[in-house]
Design a protein around this motif. Structure first.
Motif, PDB file in Angstrom:
ATOM      1  N   UNK A  86       0.828  -1.199   0.000  1.00  0.00           N
ATOM      2  CA  UNK A  86       0.000   0.000   0.000  1.00  0.00           C
ATOM      3  C   UNK A  86       0.865   1.253   0.000  1.00  0.00           C
ATOM      4  N   UNK A  87       1.926   1.262   0.813  1.00  0.00           N
ATOM      5  CA  UNK A  87       2.812   2.422   0.863  1.00  0.00           C
ATOM      6  C   UNK A  87       3.523   2.652  -0.468  1.00  0.00           C
ATOM      7  N   UNK A  88       4.030   1.596  -1.071  1.00  0.00           N
ATOM      8  CA  UNK A  88       4.721   1.723  -2.356  1.00  0.00           C
ATOM      9  C   UNK A  88       3.747   2.170  -3.441  1.00  0.00           C
ATOM     10  N   UNK A  89       2.552   1.615  -3.432  1.00  0.00           N
ATOM     11  CA  UNK A  89       1.542   2.018  -4.403  1.00  0.00           C
ATOM     12  C   UNK A  89       1.176   3.487  -4.266  1.00  0.00           C
ATOM     13  N   UNK A  90       1.018   3.962  -3.022  1.00  0.00           N
ATOM     14  CA  UNK A  90       0.686   5.370  -2.799  1.00  0.00           C
ATOM     15  C   UNK A  90       1.834   6.268  -3.258  1.00  0.00           C
ATOM     16  N   UNK A  91       3.082   5.850  -3.013  1.00  0.00           N
ATOM     17  CA  UNK A  91       4.236   6.637  -3.459  1.00  0.00           C
ATOM     18  C   UNK A  91       4.281   6.716  -4.982  1.00  0.00           C
ATOM     19  N   UNK A  92       4.010   5.611  -5.663  1.00  0.00           N
ATOM     20  CA  UNK A  92       4.015   5.621  -7.131  1.00  0.00           C
ATOM     21  C   UNK A  92       2.907   6.499  -7.694  1.00  0.00           C
ATOM     22  N   UNK A  93       1.730   6.438  -7.091  1.00  0.00           N
ATOM     23  CA  UNK A  93       0.625   7.291  -7.540  1.00  0.00           C
ATOM     24  C   UNK A  93       0.965   8.758  -7.306  1.00  0.00           C
ATOM     25  N   UNK A  96       3.460   9.891  -9.935  1.00  0.00           N
ATOM     26  CA  UNK A  96       2.810  10.069 -11.232  1.00  0.00           C
ATOM     27  C   UNK A  96       2.014  11.370 -11.271  1.00  0.00           C
ATOM     28  N   UNK A  97       1.310  11.682 -10.196  1.00  0.00           N
ATOM     29  CA  UNK A  97       0.535  12.928 -10.145  1.00  0.00           C
ATOM     30  C   UNK A  97       1.473  14.129 -10.159  1.00  0.00           C
ATOM     31  N   UNK A  98       2.580  14.054  -9.409  1.00  0.00           N
ATOM     32  CA  UNK A  98       3.565  15.138  -9.401  1.00  0.00           C
ATOM     33  C   UNK A  98       4.184  15.352 -10.771  1.00  0.00           C
ATOM     34  N   UNK A  99       4.514  14.256 -11.451  1.00  0.00           N
ATOM     35  CA  UNK A  99       5.088  14.371 -12.800  1.00  0.00           C
ATOM     36  C   UNK A  99       4.095  15.019 -13.755  1.00  0.00           C
ATOM     37  N   UNK A 100       2.832  14.594 -13.679  1.00  0.00           N
ATOM     38  CA  UNK A 100       1.810  15.171 -14.553  1.00  0.00           C
ATOM     39  C   UNK A 100       1.611  16.655 -14.256  1.00  0.00           C
ATOM     40  N   UNK A 101       1.591  17.036 -12.986  1.00  0.00           N
ATOM     41  CA  UNK A 101       1.414  18.446 -12.618  1.00  0.00           C
ATOM     42  C   UNK A 101       2.608  19.267 -13.092  1.00  0.00           C
ATOM     43  N   UNK A 102       3.817  18.745 -12.934  1.00  0.00           N
ATOM     44  CA  UNK A 102       5.015  19.456 -13.395  1.00  0.00           C
ATOM     45  C   UNK A 102       5.025  19.650 -14.895  1.00  0.00           C
ATOM     46  N   UNK A 103       4.648  18.603 -15.620  1.00  0.00           N
ATOM     47  CA  UNK A 103       4.591  18.704 -17.080  1.00  0.00           C
ATOM     48  C   UNK A 103       3.544  19.721 -17.509  1.00  0.00           C
ATOM     49  N   UNK A 104       2.398  19.730 -16.862  1.00  0.00           N
ATOM     50  CA  UNK A 104       1.342  20.692 -17.195  1.00  0.00           C
ATOM     51  C   UNK A 104       1.793  22.113 -16.870  1.00  0.00           C
ATOM     52  N   UNK A 105       2.493  22.287 -15.749  1.00  0.00           N
ATOM     53  CA  UNK A 105       2.967  23.626 -15.382  1.00  0.00           C
ATOM     54  C   UNK A 105       4.011  24.129 -16.374  1.00  0.00           C
ATOM     55  N   UNK A 106       4.929  23.247 -16.796  1.00  0.00           N
ATOM     56  CA  UNK A 106       5.932  23.645 -17.794  1.00  0.00           C
ATOM     57  C   UNK A 106       5.267  24.005 -19.116  1.00  0.00           C
ATOM     58  N   UNK A 107       4.264  23.231 -19.510  1.00  0.00           N
ATOM     59  CA  UNK A 107       3.562  23.520 -20.761  1.00  0.00           C
ATOM     60  C   UNK A 107       2.834  24.853 -20.669  1.00  0.00           C
ATOM     61  N   UNK A 108       2.212  25.140 -19.541  1.00  0.00           N
ATOM     62  CA  UNK A 108       1.505  26.416 -19.366  1.00  0.00           C
ATOM     63  C   UNK A 108       2.503  27.563 -19.344  1.00  0.00           C
TER      64      UNK A 108
END
Length: 134
Positions: A86-93, A96-108
């Motif tokens: 559960x801990x590893x799964x939460x860290x991976x999720x 992934x959310x942080x990477x997506x937010x960073x990519x969206x912020x760079x694109x904006x």
């Protein structure tokens, strides 16, 4: 021909008894077929119900075994193990959310810079009045 002559020579009570016997045999065979079909469908139904009940009892037994093991560990003073999956799964999720937010912020951010790089130029058209005429 020989057999048909013998049947015609029998007395009327014998012929009636023979017909009754044939009808009885037919009725017993039909009843046996019906009972066999009913037993077959009951067996299929009970097999399904028994399978469902077995799964339910099996899952309940697994749950009881798990709870008993945890109760024994608690009485022995042992702490429960961390849920690593559960801990590893939460860290991976989260990653992934942080990477997506960073990519969206760079694109904006890159879109805003592209708007700042646009240069507006005033153009005088031949049919428009010149500034000196004003």
């Amino acid at each position: 021909m020989f057999g048909s002559n013998l049947l015609e020579r029998r007395s009327k009570p014998e012929r009636i008894a023979d017909q009754a016997w044939q009808q009885l045999v037919s009725a017993v065979n039909t009843a046996g077929d019906n009972i066999r079909d009913t037993a077959r469908s009951a067996r299929h139904t009970s097999t399904g119900l028994a399978g469902d009940a077995g799964e339910l009892v099996g899952s309940a037994a697994d749950e009881a075994r798990h709870r008993a093991s945890r109760a024994f560990d608690a009485l022995a003073g042992r702490r429960p193990a961390l849920p690593w999956t559960l801990l590893i799964g939460a860290a991976l999720v989260g990653a992934a959310i942080g990477w997506a937010a960073g990519t969206a912020a760079r694109a904006a951010g890159s879109r805003d810079r592209a708007v700042d790089d646009i240069e507006f130029v005033d153009v005088q058209r031949p049919d428009s009045p010149a500034e000196s005429d004003r």
